[in-house]
Design a protein around this motif. Sequence first.
Motif, PDB file in Angstrom:
ATOM      1  N   GLU A   1      34.140  51.234  23.471  1.00  0.00           N
ATOM      2  CA  GLU A   1      35.716  50.851  23.305  1.00  0.00           C
ATOM      3  C   GLU A   1      36.197  50.305  25.059  1.00  0.00           C
ATOM      4  OE1 GLU A   1      39.346  51.706  21.413  1.00  0.00           O
ATOM      5  OE2 GLU A   1      38.337  51.510  19.522  1.00  0.00           O
ATOM      6  N   ALA A   2      36.859  49.359  25.647  1.00  0.00           N
ATOM      7  CA  ALA A   2      37.171  48.807  26.910  1.00  0.00           C
ATOM      8  C   ALA A   2      38.766  48.603  27.198  1.00  0.00           C
ATOM      9  CB  ALA A   2      36.322  47.471  27.259  1.00  0.00           C
ATOM     10  N   LYS A   3      39.425  48.566  28.537  1.00  0.00           N
ATOM     11  CA  LYS A   3      41.114  48.094  28.264  1.00  0.00           C
ATOM     12  C   LYS A   3      41.132  47.691  29.238  1.00  0.00           C
ATOM     13  CE  LYS A   3      42.874  51.883  31.105  1.00  0.00           C
ATOM     14  NZ  LYS A   3      43.265  53.026  31.827  1.00  0.00           N
ATOM     15  N   ILE A   4      42.534  46.635  28.618  1.00  0.00           N
ATOM     16  CA  ILE A   4      42.907  45.532  29.971  1.00  0.00           C
ATOM     17  C   ILE A   4      44.147  45.942  29.767  1.00  0.00           C
ATOM     18  CG2 ILE A   4      43.488  43.511  29.613  1.00  0.00           C
ATOM     19  CD1 ILE A   4      40.223  43.134  28.114  1.00  0.00           C
ATOM     20  N   SER A   5      44.603  45.908  31.048  1.00  0.00           N
ATOM     21  CA  SER A   5      46.008  46.278  30.957  1.00  0.00           C
ATOM     22  C   SER A   5      47.140  44.886  32.528  1.00  0.00           C
ATOM     23  CB  SER A   5      46.016  47.420  32.291  1.00  0.00           C
ATOM     24  OG  SER A   5      45.782  48.471  32.000  1.00  0.00           O
ATOM     25  N   VAL A   6      47.844  44.777  31.539  1.00  0.00           N
ATOM     26  CA  VAL A   6      48.841  43.407  32.048  1.00  0.00           C
ATOM     27  C   VAL A   6      50.116  44.127  32.509  1.00  0.00           C
ATOM     28  CG1 VAL A   6      49.920  40.841  31.623  1.00  0.00           C
ATOM     29  CG2 VAL A   6      47.846  42.024  29.949  1.00  0.00           C
ATOM     30  N   VAL A   7      49.685  43.399  33.586  1.00  0.00           N
ATOM     31  CA  VAL A   7      50.820  44.180  35.124  1.00  0.00           C
ATOM     32  C   VAL A   7      51.801  43.949  35.074  1.00  0.00           C
ATOM     33  CG1 VAL A   7      50.763  45.332  37.236  1.00  0.00           C
ATOM     34  CG2 VAL A   7      48.672  45.230  35.600  1.00  0.00           C
TER      35      VAL A   7
ATOM     36  N   ASP B   1      44.382  43.864  34.643  1.00  0.00           N
ATOM     37  CA  ASP B   1      43.220  44.439  35.381  1.00  0.00           C
ATOM     38  C   ASP B   1      42.522  45.563  33.493  1.00  0.00           C
ATOM     39  OD1 ASP B   1      43.682  45.622  37.297  1.00  0.00           O
ATOM     40  OD2 ASP B   1      44.990  46.930  37.360  1.00  0.00           O
ATOM     41  N   GLY B   2      41.481  46.004  34.565  1.00  0.00           N
ATOM     42  CA  GLY B   2      40.030  45.918  33.312  1.00  0.00           C
ATOM     43  C   GLY B   2      39.157  47.099  32.967  1.00  0.00           C
ATOM     44  N   ASN B   3      38.968  48.014  32.463  1.00  0.00           N
ATOM     45  CA  ASN B   3      38.129  49.183  32.571  1.00  0.00           C
ATOM     46  C   ASN B   3      36.862  49.651  31.501  1.00  0.00           C
ATOM     47  OD1 ASN B   3      37.071  51.983  33.379  1.00  0.00           O
ATOM     48  ND2 ASN B   3      39.022  52.951  33.726  1.00  0.00           N
TER      49      ASN B   3
ATOM     50  N   THR C   1      48.848  47.432  27.787  1.00  0.00           N
ATOM     51  CA  THR C   1      47.741  47.480  28.202  1.00  0.00           C
ATOM     52  C   THR C   1      47.186  48.085  26.618  1.00  0.00           C
ATOM     53  OG1 THR C   1      48.173  49.019  29.894  1.00  0.00           O
ATOM     54  CG2 THR C   1      46.084  49.753  29.445  1.00  0.00           C
ATOM     55  N   PHE C   2      45.903  47.686  26.479  1.00  0.00           N
ATOM     56  CA  PHE C   2      45.292  47.649  25.064  1.00  0.00           C
ATOM     57  C   PHE C   2      43.831  47.749  25.164  1.00  0.00           C
ATOM     58  CE2 PHE C   2      43.619  43.499  25.625  1.00  0.00           C
ATOM     59  CZ  PHE C   2      44.150  43.377  25.442  1.00  0.00           C
TER      60      PHE C   2
END
Length: 414
Positions: free
Chosen positions: A262-268, A335-337, A307-308
């Motif tokens: 999985e990967a993480k996406i955050s909308v700030v 942002d992404g990770n 974040t999801f």
Amino acid sequence: MALIVKKFGGTSVGTVDKIKNVGERVKATLEKGNDVVVVLSAMSGDTNRLIGLANEASSRALGTPAYDMILSSGEQVSIGLLALALSEMGIEATPMLGWQVPIVTDSMNCSARISEIKTEGILGELKKGRVVIVAGFQGVDPEGHITTLGRGGSDTTAVAIAAAIKADLCEIYTDVDGVFTTDPSICKEARKIEKISYDEMLEMASLGAKVLQTRSVEFAKKYDVPLMVRSSFSDREGTLVCKEDKEMEKVAVSGITYNKNEAKISVVRVPDRPGIAAMLFKPLTEKGINVDMIVQNISHAGHTDMTFTVLKEDYPRAFDIVKEIADDIEAENVDGNTDIAKISIVGAGMRSHAGVASLMFETLSGNGVNIQMISTSEIKVSCIIDETQTEKAVEVLHKAFELGKNEVKEEVGI
Ligand code: ADP
Ligand code: ASP
Ligand code: MG
């Protein structure tokens, strides 16, 4: 006399010698007076090789009927080889591809769902005293196109057939002795579980324990198919996946899983107003992107962070879609990770034991593992952590919950 479905995974049919070994197991089951349907995967490594070939031919292969046609061919080889090996042993067998059964699915290439299995063909062959060998992982859609059921899909073929023909048992033969408290390939303390409930197995499979495909456990639960996971390479008793009983609730945590996919996406700094979550997630759903964990921070000065997580393979598309919406809704940044892992603890006993989640959090923090996100359900707790700390996290949690020990504990002691 019983009707038994025996499924053998890739490593169990990795060479012609191993296929002959499968033949011996089939023979032993027949000699006890049982009827046998065998479901096979492709020889180990074959499906990956076929995926490589398809992607070499076209960068847009994924999602086309041709792609599924190519991928499904590995199972055609393995079932043919077993039919030949059995005939050398004097056993008559009928190999069947998905469309010959037929196993009817929807048209979702690469992740098709089984809608119907016509059983007359299989039952007719059994009645003639023959062994039926079915190609796993494949089906046929209503237009006649070959489809595939997603990676690990032969498990689902086997359980769905067992349900359709009302088999007495479905045995899943693999390269480990059964379902373990965690992946035995990364934790040497991992212990084989004797009995596990459908619900716990469902959580473990969907949270990363690849020993069974999630859909196969859904089928087993829905149609009450007793499942035995065991080794192709030993005669040791495997793990029974069955209905929950009182004993199972005595242990708070039955297993630990990890998923690096999985990967993480955050909308700030998203404006905190009604409809924002729908605006963000609806376009993702429309593009077939599944969102897993979602965390929304407490609102501060009319703004919040969202974040999801999504599957790694969906990440580039998801990031682009979210970036576009973020501009529309005037979010500050996206942002992404991709270097994350999801670690989960699973157990039916969590319903009746307090303090399980806090022991997980204390153990991770005590070992320098930072928790980035948390999600819980009735029988699981999941944390997102840095991918490089996966193995360490599994090991310390396995120790903390004393999963290496054999005796059933009444309480976890917290
Ligand atoms: P097959 O080719 O037989 O379908 P898989 O590779 O799909 O086999 O599944 C078996 C593998 O699943 C094991 O080799 C093991 O490393 C992995 N695995 C992950 N979690 C678990 C678990 N909790 N118990 C047993 N095996 C697990
Ligand atoms: N051969 C397919 C795969 O590698 C299906 C299976 O093994 O279950 O995913
Ligand atoms: Mg598998």
